[in-house]
Scaffold this motif. Structure first.
Motif, PDB file in Angstrom:
ATOM      1  N   THR A 259      -2.882  18.226  -9.590  1.00 17.84           N
ATOM      2  CA  THR A 259      -3.536  16.602  -8.386  1.00 17.84           C
ATOM      3  C   THR A 259      -4.460  15.222  -9.981  1.00 17.84           C
ATOM      4  O   THR A 259      -4.290  13.864  -9.383  1.00 17.84           O
TER       5      THR A 259
ATOM      6  N   LEU B 109      -9.917  16.966  -3.520  1.00 18.02           N
ATOM      7  CA  LEU B 109      -8.574  17.330  -3.168  1.00 18.02           C
ATOM      8  C   LEU B 109      -8.617  18.555  -2.614  1.00 18.02           C
ATOM      9  O   LEU B 109      -8.471  18.667  -1.506  1.00 18.02           O
ATOM     10  N   PRO B 110      -9.121  19.845  -3.641  1.00 19.33           N
ATOM     11  CA  PRO B 110      -8.792  20.870  -2.567  1.00 19.33           C
ATOM     12  C   PRO B 110      -9.731  21.445  -1.239  1.00 19.33           C
ATOM     13  O   PRO B 110      -8.866  22.289  -0.735  1.00 19.33           O
TER      14      PRO B 110
ATOM     15  N   SER C 121     -10.038  19.662   0.949  1.00 19.71           N
ATOM     16  CA  SER C 121      -9.288  19.033   2.111  1.00 19.71           C
ATOM     17  C   SER C 121      -8.964  20.290   2.686  1.00 19.71           C
ATOM     18  O   SER C 121      -8.549  19.924   4.369  1.00 19.71           O
TER      19      SER C 121
ATOM     20  N   THR D  75       0.482  16.854  -3.707  1.00 21.50           N
ATOM     21  CA  THR D  75      -0.490  16.449  -4.290  1.00 21.50           C
ATOM     22  C   THR D  75      -1.737  16.226  -2.997  1.00 21.50           C
ATOM     23  O   THR D  75      -2.118  16.975  -2.463  1.00 21.50           O
ATOM     24  N   TRP D  76      -1.389  15.068  -3.560  1.00 20.13           N
ATOM     25  CA  TRP D  76      -2.548  13.936  -2.870  1.00 20.13           C
ATOM     26  C   TRP D  76      -2.216  14.298  -1.235  1.00 20.13           C
ATOM     27  O   TRP D  76      -3.070  13.937  -0.396  1.00 20.13           O
TER      28      TRP D  76
ATOM     29  N   GLY E  13      -3.221  16.679   0.389  1.00 24.12           N
ATOM     30  CA  GLY E  13      -5.057  17.436   0.689  1.00 24.12           C
ATOM     31  C   GLY E  13      -5.592  16.229   1.593  1.00 24.12           C
ATOM     32  O   GLY E  13      -6.362  16.226   2.570  1.00 24.12           O
TER      33      GLY E  13
ATOM     34  N   ARG F  42      -4.710  16.393   5.016  1.00 20.45           N
ATOM     35  CA  ARG F  42      -5.656  17.567   5.517  1.00 20.45           C
ATOM     36  C   ARG F  42      -6.884  16.665   6.672  1.00 20.45           C
ATOM     37  O   ARG F  42      -6.672  16.861   7.372  1.00 20.45           O
ATOM     38  N   SER F  43      -7.330  15.590   5.665  1.00 16.93           N
ATOM     39  CA  SER F  43      -8.740  15.372   6.058  1.00 16.93           C
ATOM     40  C   SER F  43      -8.389  14.146   7.155  1.00 16.93           C
ATOM     41  O   SER F  43      -9.419  14.239   8.099  1.00 16.93           O
TER      42      SER F  43
END
Length: 526
Positions: A36, A233-234, A236, A321-322, A325, A328-329
């Motif tokens: 990330t 980020l994780p 999320s 990765t972004w 995350g 999901r948010s």
């Protein structure tokens, strides 16, 4: 006792969160964070400012990178709900603030994927697989349609989307591979720089080039802060972690050390190999690879091609990765009442927000096509404009995420905190001031000093285009804020459903308490 509705576990949220599966362990989080934070696409943007770039990188590591790592170590371990940064902001400041902020947080990632990441990947392939020649085009109505560029960049976007769609049980391995691709690429690059220096000498940087200046700080602060964010980020995927309270602080603090080294060493390598006036935002790191890999002689083409593939893997997994995350948010905000309910759906089989993933892919593709068309295929102008929007929008979202810790300490003082950020108030103020200053500089490069002067002007832009640049930065942000408000309005029905069920559960709990107090031997009513 009133039911706590600060977590999204009611009505629509209950049905969606029940589909989440725990696959996210301690070392998965660590490698996810490295993937990330360490973005190879912006390494050259830092090196382009010369030796003082390294100095400011160290300074901002102390006053920004480490403090925000501590901040998110507390938030992530104390409030490990799915949707992390959205949930923290909503709990602290309400659904409207959460909706606006979360849209800003999410939208930067498909913009980044379809903009800077896709163009950086295309440039690396152009250098090593197309002899650095321009991609072929075809004339359509007087417009040179860059079909070869799109053949590379559009599949790049949708491979990233597919990786995000996959079950986290599988997807987490993609980000782990991305972390190791960084170790390999940057490790080989550093060794090659040393060999190159021994054989050919280095460009050399005098001690004076490392002296920090205000102008250098203004030019660098945006991209350096952008490189340094991502610890949240994780979270999320907080409810997909096996043990967030234990693993989040461990992963954040270790990834901070790894990430700093993975940024600092190659940046110093670029500065040693390539004259500063030859380093460009788009291709500086790739150009440095091409230069140093000449030490392999006749095999340099093969080794360089392998490096290009690793480079593409790195930028691709940054996007993955972004997207994983932030999507999901956005999905959590959809079933929590801060976005359209349509987006708040978790796929029962995969455990991923497939609808949002597809939406991200569509937005990325549109950004790619529009930006390429508007800049008439000028890769440097394209890269600078999209990177500016991406960085400013990202950092604006942290203006509410950072102070949420301060607010939640006051509003939720009794929640167990496995890790506490030291000197929270003072460090949060420093973080906020840095963010505010940086956002202004991103919108108007050189503001308060030399607005849009040559030292701050992005590649490809002319002095006469200052107004146009300001619009390219300001208009998207305003539009994103308006869309955030619209998303909040569209989530009204979902919020009502959540509140209604919360009231029902509250009433049921109160009824149980009254009945228990009436039983022989039960509690005595107050």
């Amino acid at each position: 006792m009133a039911l706590d509705i600060s977590t999204p576990n009611l009505a629509p949220a209950a049905a969606e969160s029940s589909k989440l599966k725990k696959h996210f362990g301690r070392f998965d989080i660590l490698f996810f964070l490295i993937c990330t934070i360490v973005g190879v696409d912006t390494i050259a943007s830092v090196a382009a400012s010369g030796g003082e770039a390294f100095t400011w990188m160290v300074v901002l590591a102390v006053v920004f990178f480490v403090p925000q790592a501590l901040l998110f170590a507390e938030l992530g371990s104390t409030f490990p709900q799915e949707g992390g940064p959205y949930i923290w902001t909503r709990m602290a400041f309400g659904h409207l603030a959460g909706a606006i902020n979360n849209f800003l947080y999410w939208v930067t990632n498909p913009v980044w994927l379809g903009g800077t990441l896709a163009s950086a990947a295309a440039y690396a392939l152009q250098v090593f697989f197309h002899a650095g020649k321009d991609w072929p085009t075809v004339m359509i109505g007087g417009y040179a349609f860059p079909w070869a560029f799109y053949v590379i960049t559009i599949p790049f976007i949708w491979v990233a989307v597919l990786a995000a769609v996959l079950s986290f049980r599988v997807g987490k391995w993609i980000t782990t591979v991305g972390a190791f691709a960084r170790f390999l690429l940057l490790g080989v690059f550093v060794v090659t720089v040393i060999v190159y220096g021994v054989e050919h000498g280095v460009h050399g940087l005098g001690a004076g080039s490392f002296t920090p200046s205000y102008a250098g700080f203004v030019a660098l602060v945006g991209v350096l802060l952008f490189n340094y964010v991502g610890f949240e980020l994780p979270n999320s995927a907080g409810e997909e972690m096996t043990n967030a309270k234990r693993d989040v602080p461990f992963a954040i603090l270790r990834s901070a050390a790894f990430s700093f080294v993975l940024y600092a060493v190659p940046i110093l390598g670029i500065l040693l190999v390539i004259p500063v006036d030859k380093v460009t935002n788009l291709g500086g790191f790739v150009d440095a690879i091409q230069t140093t890999f000449s030490v392999f002689g006749g095999a340099s083409g093969t080794v360089g091609a392998a490096a290009a593939v690793l480079f593409v893997a790195c930028v691709l997994t940054s996007g993955v990765t972004w997207i994983m995350g932030s999507d999901r948010s956005l999905a959590v905000s959809g079933y929590d009442g801060a976005a359209p309910r349509f987006f708040g759906v978790i796929d029962a089989k995969l455990g991923t927000p497939v609808r949002v993933n597809i939406f991200s892919g569509i937005v990325s593709t549109v950004v790619l096509v529009l930006a390429t068309t508007i800049t008439e295929g000028n890769a440097y102008k394209f890269f600078g404009a999209v990177l500016g929007v991406t960085i400013s929008t990202t950092l604006i979202s942290y203006l509410l995420i950072f102070p949420s810790l301060w607010k939640l300490r006051r509003s939720h003082p009794d929640v167990e905190r496995p890790f506490r950020m030291p000197w929270m108030r003072g460090l949060t103020v420093v973080l906020m001031l840095l963010l505010a200053f940086t956002v202004v500089q991103l919108m108007a490069p050189g503001a308060f000093y030399d607005w849009f002067g040559a030292d701050f002007r992005p590649d490809g832009w002319k002095a006469s285009e200052a107004g146009l640049y300001l619009l390219t930065e300001l208009v998207p942000v305003v539009a994103f804020i308006v869309i955030g408000v619209i998303f909040w309005a569209l989530g009204t029905k979902t919020r009502r459903e959540n509140r209604a069920l919360a009231q029902e559960l509250d009433d049921a709990a109160a009824g149980v308490g009254v009945a228990a107090s009436a039983e022989p031997g039960g509690p005595t009513p107050a």
